[in-house]
Write a protein that holds these residues in place. Structure first.
Motif, PDB file in Angstrom:
ATOM      1  N   ALA A 178      39.418  38.009  37.313  1.00  0.00           N
ATOM      2  CA  ALA A 178      39.048  37.519  38.642  1.00  0.00           C
ATOM      3  C   ALA A 178      38.806  38.697  39.574  1.00  0.00           C
ATOM      4  O   ALA A 178      39.349  39.789  39.392  1.00  0.00           O
ATOM      5  N   THR A 179      37.987  38.471  40.606  1.00  0.00           N
ATOM      6  CA  THR A 179      37.780  39.519  41.599  1.00  0.00           C
ATOM      7  C   THR A 179      39.119  39.859  42.249  1.00  0.00           C
ATOM      8  O   THR A 179      39.850  38.976  42.694  1.00  0.00           O
ATOM      9  N   GLY A 180      39.440  41.140  42.273  1.00  0.00           N
ATOM     10  CA  GLY A 180      40.718  41.559  42.835  1.00  0.00           C
ATOM     11  C   GLY A 180      41.882  41.450  41.886  1.00  0.00           C
ATOM     12  O   GLY A 180      43.044  41.559  42.300  1.00  0.00           O
ATOM     13  N   SER A 181      41.618  41.249  40.575  1.00  0.00           N
ATOM     14  CA  SER A 181      42.714  41.105  39.607  1.00  0.00           C
ATOM     15  C   SER A 181      43.163  42.437  39.021  1.00  0.00           C
ATOM     16  O   SER A 181      44.116  42.479  38.249  1.00  0.00           O
ATOM     17  N   GLY A 182      42.470  43.522  39.350  1.00  0.00           N
ATOM     18  CA  GLY A 182      42.897  44.835  38.873  1.00  0.00           C
ATOM     19  C   GLY A 182      42.185  45.306  37.612  1.00  0.00           C
ATOM     20  O   GLY A 182      42.774  46.049  36.822  1.00  0.00           O
ATOM     21  N   LYS A 183      40.924  44.927  37.433  1.00  0.00           N
ATOM     22  CA  LYS A 183      40.184  45.377  36.239  1.00  0.00           C
ATOM     23  C   LYS A 183      39.989  46.888  36.250  1.00  0.00           C
ATOM     24  O   LYS A 183      40.077  47.535  35.206  1.00  0.00           O
ATOM     25  N   THR A 184      39.740  47.456  37.430  1.00  0.00           N
ATOM     26  CA  THR A 184      39.511  48.908  37.495  1.00  0.00           C
ATOM     27  C   THR A 184      40.746  49.672  37.028  1.00  0.00           C
ATOM     28  O   THR A 184      40.637  50.691  36.343  1.00  0.00           O
ATOM     29  N   GLU A 185      41.919  49.193  37.369  1.00  0.00           N
ATOM     30  CA  GLU A 185      43.137  49.858  36.901  1.00  0.00           C
ATOM     31  C   GLU A 185      43.260  49.778  35.388  1.00  0.00           C
ATOM     32  O   GLU A 185      43.758  50.715  34.742  1.00  0.00           O
ATOM     33  N   VAL A 186      42.810  48.683  34.784  1.00  0.00           N
ATOM     34  CA  VAL A 186      42.789  48.592  33.323  1.00  0.00           C
ATOM     35  C   VAL A 186      41.863  49.648  32.749  1.00  0.00           C
ATOM     36  O   VAL A 186      42.202  50.326  31.769  1.00  0.00           O
ATOM     37  N   TYR A 187      40.682  49.829  33.351  1.00  0.00           N
ATOM     38  CA  TYR A 187      39.760  50.861  32.877  1.00  0.00           C
ATOM     39  C   TYR A 187      40.420  52.241  32.971  1.00  0.00           C
ATOM     40  O   TYR A 187      40.337  53.056  32.035  1.00  0.00           O
TER      41      TYR A 187
END
Length: 708
Positions: A178-187
């Motif tokens: 979801a938007t704002g779910s923290g995908k960038t931190e996973v990357y």
């Protein structure tokens, strides 16, 4: 094929077949030349495949890539290689396989794809200048500058599960976050774990547009320091060469770039991230017309033995990727909750049938924006049309400001009092009177972001912020971000709170982490709701979901304000079923409904398509050439499984004085379509010069097209 077999050896050396080695070299030969993908040259010593060389081609000297050795010796003399760039490590076998696959699949010449993947400045060097350039190359840097510039935050359970899947699952990962779910931190943490296991490994992170690169680059540099480099078209030729060499030599551990970066030479590539994988910007619309997203999946497969992984991340995945996950080819990993307990925006539909005719901004929406700004909050207003008005018109005779070179209108730009074509770039002054009837009462029709910004600024002129200063309205579109640094300044002003209401096109909906936005509004939705393009519902739903995701990202700020986070949509069709799924933020339900419709209609991803496009000075010449092309396909391999539709003019028929037409091919079997296209190419090249096709300028095949 023999390179210039009829020519004598050049002066760089005598070609002696008894002592010299024969090599196949890929050069940028025109596809219609009939020379083939590889030409044979000779050299004094064997060169490994992937070595860059300079070779004679006709009267020119060009850069080529050694691809191997010929299966049989040519019967005629061959020309020698002028120089070999042995100081530069050869291009890896996986890179050559990727380029070869792209050339075959997208029906382009091998040399065209291979040489276009190299930096233009590299192709202009000679061996001596390349040697000097390599001597100035910086030394490799550690992947993380000790101590780390930024301490990673603790992971949520969903992020930890996603990272575990990335490390253990051999399939492509579709990170449905979801938007704002923290995908960038996973990357970020997936990259950090990779480099901790293997300090020599490399990661490639793709973003759909350059406009998103600075923000993501800032986060990666905060975590990994100088181990990050970038590749995109806004770099100068010297910068692009420097960054490409850093990647090729293994000095750069992380490459962040747009679609062109999929062809970067990364000999130790172990992780590929495709952020916002649904974005159509990953599909090139010129040249090879490749999909960087699809090539990322293929490139990861090539590196699977070495442990290469690919992550496709999006809150609104493409239906092709969603279907691949449904069918088991991808592993879908869910991250359903927003970080910090942030709430989802509540959908508020404004029925335009109940508003005054010609309303740009409905009174309830305007009042909601005023209330937010008065409380120190921010709002985004989305209008996916730049300029002041799409057209200038005469009420007396019906004249409209048409482009003399395109089948499109000239857009009114009030800031510089000009009419501009957004397709060919033609500009003209605003006429003092109608060119047809002389009426001086010309009026703008429709609205663009300039007009919306002006109207909002006027409406909020008497309103003051909490500190007593005037409310500020900003605009972000292709016009305002054209100047160097303008995009970064506007985004920073939003982050700093210096802009209260940001008006813009879809640029404002993509990936930005705004912290004080509590209201997002879409003011002109219906144009996309009933567009002729069958992909329009998918694109509109993704755009609205992505735009909504800019709101309410800072749960603490929202809680302190006591505000409701809202998405306002102005529409004359509030009962449309798409809005029911949007209100629930239920992308899965929307995707299921759309896929069922496509299955029933036999549309992608349940079939496979290609377009043959022709451009000519006269439309009839383009259509005639396409008719000849269709006739030439009647006995080709796979023809029984491929439907060829009748040639038709394109929706935007004329661009820059050139008429355009297209022919659609469709098949339920991808191999049958590919077999036909490959066998068709030689016949298409032979069709030039027919009497009724004079004036043909160019033609191209677009495999897996996204626009019609």
């Amino acid at each position: 094929m023999v390179a210039e077999a009829s020519c004598d050896p050049v002066e760089t050396g005598d070609a002696n077949p008894a002592t010299e080695v024969l090599l196949d070299v890929v050069v940028p030969t025109p596809a219609h030349s009939g020379l083939g993908d590889r030409l044979t040259y000779c050299h004094t010593v064997a060169l490994p495949p992937g070595t860059l060389v300079r070779v004679p081609l006709g009267a020119r000297a060009v850069v080529g890539i050694v691809w191997g050795t010929p299966a049989t010796a040519p019967a005629t003399p061959v020309r020698p290689i002028s120089e070999a760039w042995q100081a530069l490590p050869p291009l890896a076998a996986e890179w050559r396989e990727l380029v070869g696959f792209a050339a075959r699949y997208y029906q382009r010449a091998l040399g065209e794809v291979a040489l276009a993947a190299l930096p233009p400045a590299l192709r202009e060097l000679d061996a001596a200048r390349l040697q000097r350039r390599l001597q100035r190359a910086p030394e490799p840097v550690p992947p993380v500058s000790p101590p780390p510039a930024e301490t990673p935050p603790p992971l949520t359970d969903a992020q930890a599960a996603a990272l575990a899947a990335i490390e253990t699952v051999d399939q492509p990962i579709l990170l449905f976050g979801a938007t704002g779910s923290g995908k960038t931190e996973v990357y970020l943490q997936a990259t950090a774990r990779l480099l901790a296991r293997d300090p020599q490994a490399q990661a490639l992170v793709l973003v759909p547009e350059i406009n998103l690169t600075p923000q993501l680059e800032q986060r990666f540099r905060a975590r990994f320091g100088d181990a990050v480099t970038t590749l995109h078209s806004r770099l100068t030729p010297a910068q692009r060469l420097q960054h490409w060499l850093a990647a090729h030599l293994g000095h750069a551990r992380i490459v962040l770039g747009t679609r062109m970066a999929i062809f970067a030479s990364l000999p130790q590539l172990r992780l590929i991230v495709v952020d916002e994988e649904h974005d159509p910007s990953y599909k090139s619309q010129e040249g090879a017309r490749y999909s960087a997203r699809d090539l990322a999946v293929y490139r990861a497969r090539l590196g699977a033995d070495a442990g290469c992984r690919v992550i496709l991340g999006s809150a609104t995945p493409s239906l092709e990727s969603w279907h691949a996950a449904d069918s088991g080819r991808y592993r879908r990993v869910h991250m359903d909750d927003r970080m910090g307990g942030a709430r989802w925006p509540r959908l508020r539909l404004v029925d335009l049938r109940q508003q005054p005719r010609g309303t740009l901004l409905a009174p309830p929406l305007q009042a909601a924006i005023e209330a937010r700004v008065a409380r120190g909050e921010q709002a985004l207003v989305l209008l996916n049309r730049r300029g002041y008005a799409p057209v200038i018109a005469c009420d007396a005779c019906g004249w409209k400001s048409g482009c003399p070179h395109c089948s499109a209108h000239l857009v009114f730009h009030k800031a510089d009092r000009r009419l501009r074509c957004h397709h060919c770039g033609h500009t003209a002054p605003i006429p003092r009177a109608c060119p047809d009837c002389g009426n001086v009462d010309l009026a703008p029709l429709g609205r663009g972001t300039e007009q919306l910004e002006e109207q909002l600024a006027a409406a909020l002129a008497t309103l003051q912020r909490a500190d007593g200063t005037p409310v500020r309205v900003g605009r972000l579109d292709a016009d305002t971000s054209r100047a160097r640094g303008a995009l970064e300044r506007t985004l920073q002003a939003v982050h700093d709170g210096a802009i209260d209401v940001l008006v813009g096109t879809q640029m404002i909906a993509k990936g930005h982490d705004f912290r004080r936005i509590t209201l997002v509004a879409s003011v002109n939705t219906d144009g996309a709701l009933f567009a002729s393009d069958w992909r329009a519902p998918e694109r509109l739903f993704a755009l609205l979901m992505q735009a909504a995701g800019r709101a309410g990202r800072d749960a603490a700020f929202v809680a302190a304000q006591g505000s409701a986070v809202e998405l306002w949509v102005q529409t004359a069709y509030p009962e449309h079923p798409m809005f029911a799924a949007l209100a629930r933020h239920d992308y899965a339900a929307f995707a299921a409904q759309q896929l069922e419709e496509r299955r029933s209609a036999g549309m992608p991803p349940f079939s496979h398509q290609a377009l043959l496009r022709a451009e000519a000075r006269q439309l009839e010449a383009a259509l005639a050439w396409l008719r000849h092309a269709a006739e030439a396909a009647h006995d080709l391999p796979g023809r029984a499984h491929v439907m060829l539709y009748a040639p038709v003019p394109m929706a935007l028929t004329r661009v820059a004085g050139i008429e355009r037409a297209q022919l659609l091919l469709e098949s339920p079997h991808r191999p049958a379509l590919q077999a036909l296209l490959a066998a068709w190419m030689p016949r298409l090249h032979a069709l030039r010069g027919l009497p009724d096709t004079r004036g043909l300028v160019r033609w191209a095949i677009d495999v897996d097209p996204l626009s019609f």
